[in-house]
Design a protein around this motif. Sequence first.
Motif, PDB file in Angstrom:
ATOM      1  N   ALA A  46      10.733  23.648 -30.448  1.00 28.62           N
ATOM      2  CA  ALA A  46      12.181  23.360 -29.517  1.00 28.62           C
ATOM      3  C   ALA A  46      11.707  22.206 -28.560  1.00 28.62           C
ATOM      4  CB  ALA A  46      12.096  24.423 -28.817  1.00 28.62           C
ATOM      5  N   GLY A  47      10.294  21.939 -28.148  1.00 28.84           N
ATOM      6  CA  GLY A  47       9.908  20.653 -27.403  1.00 28.84           C
ATOM      7  C   GLY A  47       9.995  19.535 -28.194  1.00 28.84           C
ATOM      8  N   LEU A  48       9.727  19.547 -29.500  1.00 26.45           N
ATOM      9  CA  LEU A  48       9.977  18.243 -30.408  1.00 26.45           C
ATOM     10  C   LEU A  48      11.260  17.913 -30.446  1.00 26.45           C
ATOM     11  CD1 LEU A  48       6.803  18.640 -32.873  1.00 26.45           C
ATOM     12  CD2 LEU A  48       7.115  17.162 -31.110  1.00 26.45           C
ATOM     13  N   ALA A  49      12.174  18.663 -30.759  1.00 25.92           N
ATOM     14  CA  ALA A  49      13.526  18.446 -31.034  1.00 25.92           C
ATOM     15  C   ALA A  49      14.302  17.816 -29.803  1.00 25.92           C
ATOM     16  CB  ALA A  49      14.334  19.791 -31.254  1.00 25.92           C
ATOM     17  N   ALA A  54       5.272  20.186 -25.854  1.00 28.20           N
ATOM     18  CA  ALA A  54       5.162  20.679 -27.391  1.00 28.20           C
ATOM     19  C   ALA A  54       3.918  20.513 -27.811  1.00 28.20           C
ATOM     20  CB  ALA A  54       6.195  19.824 -28.037  1.00 28.20           C
ATOM     21  N   LEU A  55       3.119  19.677 -27.485  1.00 29.79           N
ATOM     22  CA  LEU A  55       1.826  19.646 -27.873  1.00 29.79           C
ATOM     23  C   LEU A  55       0.925  20.827 -27.488  1.00 29.79           C
ATOM     24  CD1 LEU A  55      -0.382  17.867 -29.684  1.00 29.79           C
ATOM     25  CD2 LEU A  55      -0.962  16.583 -27.264  1.00 29.79           C
ATOM     26  N   ALA A  56       1.117  21.126 -26.165  1.00 26.43           N
ATOM     27  CA  ALA A  56       0.437  22.208 -25.424  1.00 26.43           C
ATOM     28  C   ALA A  56       0.768  23.357 -26.366  1.00 26.43           C
ATOM     29  CB  ALA A  56       0.799  22.277 -24.156  1.00 26.43           C
ATOM     30  N   CYS A  57       2.226  23.632 -26.610  1.00 26.20           N
ATOM     31  CA  CYS A  57       2.453  24.826 -27.050  1.00 26.20           C
ATOM     32  C   CYS A  57       2.090  24.988 -28.976  1.00 26.20           C
ATOM     33  CB  CYS A  57       4.081  24.803 -27.262  1.00 26.20           C
ATOM     34  SG  CYS A  57       4.658  25.194 -25.587  1.00 26.20           S
ATOM     35  N   ALA A  58       1.845  23.700 -29.329  1.00 28.21           N
ATOM     36  CA  ALA A  58       1.172  23.484 -30.811  1.00 28.21           C
ATOM     37  C   ALA A  58      -0.163  24.134 -30.678  1.00 28.21           C
ATOM     38  CB  ALA A  58       1.441  22.351 -31.303  1.00 28.21           C
ATOM     39  N   LEU A  59      -0.934  23.555 -29.707  1.00 29.91           N
ATOM     40  CA  LEU A  59      -2.351  24.017 -29.494  1.00 29.91           C
ATOM     41  C   LEU A  59      -2.483  25.285 -29.347  1.00 29.91           C
ATOM     42  CD1 LEU A  59      -5.167  23.023 -29.465  1.00 29.91           C
ATOM     43  CD2 LEU A  59      -5.068  22.435 -27.224  1.00 29.91           C
ATOM     44  N   GLY A  60      -1.539  25.990 -28.454  1.00 34.42           N
ATOM     45  CA  GLY A  60      -1.547  27.238 -28.270  1.00 34.42           C
ATOM     46  C   GLY A  60      -1.245  28.172 -29.407  1.00 34.42           C
ATOM     47  N   ALA A 102      11.872   7.348 -19.680  1.00 33.48           N
ATOM     48  CA  ALA A 102      10.689   7.310 -20.768  1.00 33.48           C
ATOM     49  C   ALA A 102      10.033   8.881 -20.280  1.00 33.48           C
ATOM     50  CB  ALA A 102      10.015   6.372 -20.760  1.00 33.48           C
ATOM     51  N   LEU A 103      10.069   9.073 -18.910  1.00 29.88           N
ATOM     52  CA  LEU A 103       9.262  10.306 -18.551  1.00 29.88           C
ATOM     53  C   LEU A 103       9.839  11.641 -19.429  1.00 29.88           C
ATOM     54  CD1 LEU A 103       6.955  11.230 -16.840  1.00 29.88           C
ATOM     55  CD2 LEU A 103       8.663  11.555 -15.111  1.00 29.88           C
ATOM     56  N   VAL A 104      10.777  11.550 -19.497  1.00 35.39           N
ATOM     57  CA  VAL A 104      11.731  12.861 -19.827  1.00 35.39           C
ATOM     58  C   VAL A 104      11.109  13.313 -21.289  1.00 35.39           C
ATOM     59  CG1 VAL A 104      13.973  14.218 -20.324  1.00 35.39           C
ATOM     60  CG2 VAL A 104      13.538  12.820 -18.356  1.00 35.39           C
ATOM     61  N   PRO A 105      11.509  12.301 -22.354  1.00 36.76           N
ATOM     62  CA  PRO A 105      10.868  12.727 -23.669  1.00 36.76           C
ATOM     63  C   PRO A 105       9.281  12.885 -23.580  1.00 36.76           C
ATOM     64  CG  PRO A 105      11.849  10.463 -23.688  1.00 36.76           C
ATOM     65  CD  PRO A 105      12.241  11.099 -22.409  1.00 36.76           C
ATOM     66  N   ALA A 106       8.521  11.991 -22.816  1.00 36.88           N
ATOM     67  CA  ALA A 106       7.191  12.262 -22.757  1.00 36.88           C
ATOM     68  C   ALA A 106       6.763  13.869 -22.386  1.00 36.88           C
ATOM     69  CB  ALA A 106       6.478  11.106 -21.964  1.00 36.88           C
ATOM     70  N   ALA A 107       7.364  14.192 -21.410  1.00 35.69           N
ATOM     71  CA  ALA A 107       7.026  15.539 -20.790  1.00 35.69           C
ATOM     72  C   ALA A 107       7.506  16.623 -21.942  1.00 35.69           C
ATOM     73  CB  ALA A 107       8.078  15.865 -19.679  1.00 35.69           C
ATOM     74  N   TYR A 108       8.603  16.499 -22.630  1.00 35.55           N
ATOM     75  CA  TYR A 108       8.876  17.364 -23.706  1.00 35.55           C
ATOM     76  C   TYR A 108       7.837  17.450 -24.860  1.00 35.55           C
ATOM     77  CZ  TYR A 108      13.399  18.655 -21.996  1.00 35.55           C
ATOM     78  OH  TYR A 108      14.704  19.297 -21.284  1.00 35.55           O
ATOM     79  N   ALA A 109       7.445  16.318 -25.391  1.00 35.63           N
ATOM     80  CA  ALA A 109       6.313  16.032 -26.435  1.00 35.63           C
ATOM     81  C   ALA A 109       4.926  16.555 -25.555  1.00 35.63           C
ATOM     82  CB  ALA A 109       6.188  14.362 -26.530  1.00 35.63           C
ATOM     83  N   VAL A 111       5.424  22.592 -18.401  1.00 36.94           N
ATOM     84  CA  VAL A 111       5.607  20.899 -18.654  1.00 36.94           C
ATOM     85  C   VAL A 111       7.023  20.396 -19.167  1.00 36.94           C
ATOM     86  CG1 VAL A 111       4.800  18.718 -19.854  1.00 36.94           C
ATOM     87  CG2 VAL A 111       3.246  20.688 -18.758  1.00 36.94           C
ATOM     88  N   MET A 112       7.587  21.349 -19.869  1.00 38.36           N
ATOM     89  CA  MET A 112       8.774  21.114 -20.628  1.00 38.36           C
ATOM     90  C   MET A 112       9.891  21.214 -19.635  1.00 38.36           C
ATOM     91  SD  MET A 112       8.840  21.952 -24.556  1.00 38.36           S
ATOM     92  CE  MET A 112       7.772  23.602 -24.586  1.00 38.36           C
ATOM     93  N   ALA A 113       9.731  22.295 -18.727  1.00 41.54           N
ATOM     94  CA  ALA A 113      10.635  22.620 -17.648  1.00 41.54           C
ATOM     95  C   ALA A 113      10.552  21.383 -16.445  1.00 41.54           C
ATOM     96  CB  ALA A 113      10.719  23.862 -16.897  1.00 41.54           C
ATOM     97  N   LEU A 114       9.438  20.898 -16.541  1.00 42.90           N
ATOM     98  CA  LEU A 114       9.623  19.705 -15.540  1.00 42.90           C
ATOM     99  C   LEU A 114       9.773  18.528 -16.085  1.00 42.90           C
ATOM    100  CD1 LEU A 114       7.912  18.672 -12.700  1.00 42.90           C
ATOM    101  CD2 LEU A 114       6.173  17.715 -14.239  1.00 42.90           C
ATOM    102  N   GLY A 115      10.042  18.147 -17.367  1.00 42.66           N
ATOM    103  CA  GLY A 115      10.831  17.172 -17.902  1.00 42.66           C
ATOM    104  C   GLY A 115      12.129  17.374 -17.927  1.00 42.66           C
ATOM    105  N   ASP A 116      12.632  18.728 -17.845  1.00 43.79           N
ATOM    106  CA  ASP A 116      13.969  19.104 -17.671  1.00 43.79           C
ATOM    107  C   ASP A 116      14.606  18.792 -16.392  1.00 43.79           C
ATOM    108  OD1 ASP A 116      16.467  20.047 -18.653  1.00 43.79           O
ATOM    109  OD2 ASP A 116      16.099  21.799 -17.709  1.00 43.79           O
TER     110      ASP A 116
END
Length: 102
Positions: A41-44, A66-72, A56-63, A94-99
């Motif tokens: 969902a974060g990558l999408a 998503a990386l943290a969730c993938a590591l989890g 540029a900060l918004v897609p970076a926060a989602y990415a 972090v994704m909510a912060l990007g939102d």
Amino acid sequence: MSGRGDSEIPDVEASDVGDPAEDARRARWLAAGTGALLALAGLAASALRFAGSAQALVPAAYAVGALACALGSVLGSRGRTRRALWLLVAGAMVMALGDQFD
């Protein structure tokens, strides 16, 4: 005591107690599945925001989320469920912060 005689708590039999190995296996699958779902969902969301006209900060926060969730998800599949769940929470934050920046 002034209670009824038949109001005692029944004894727990050995068959009522869950198998700890089964509980751990279920927790591993749950952490791995949730992490994978949140990472996808974060990558999408990152790809959609990157294609749009967002900062540029918004897609970076989602990415990053998503990386943290993938590591989890990886940690959860290896049995480190407590650390995995904390990473999932941090990634979702972090994704909510990007939102919020969107």
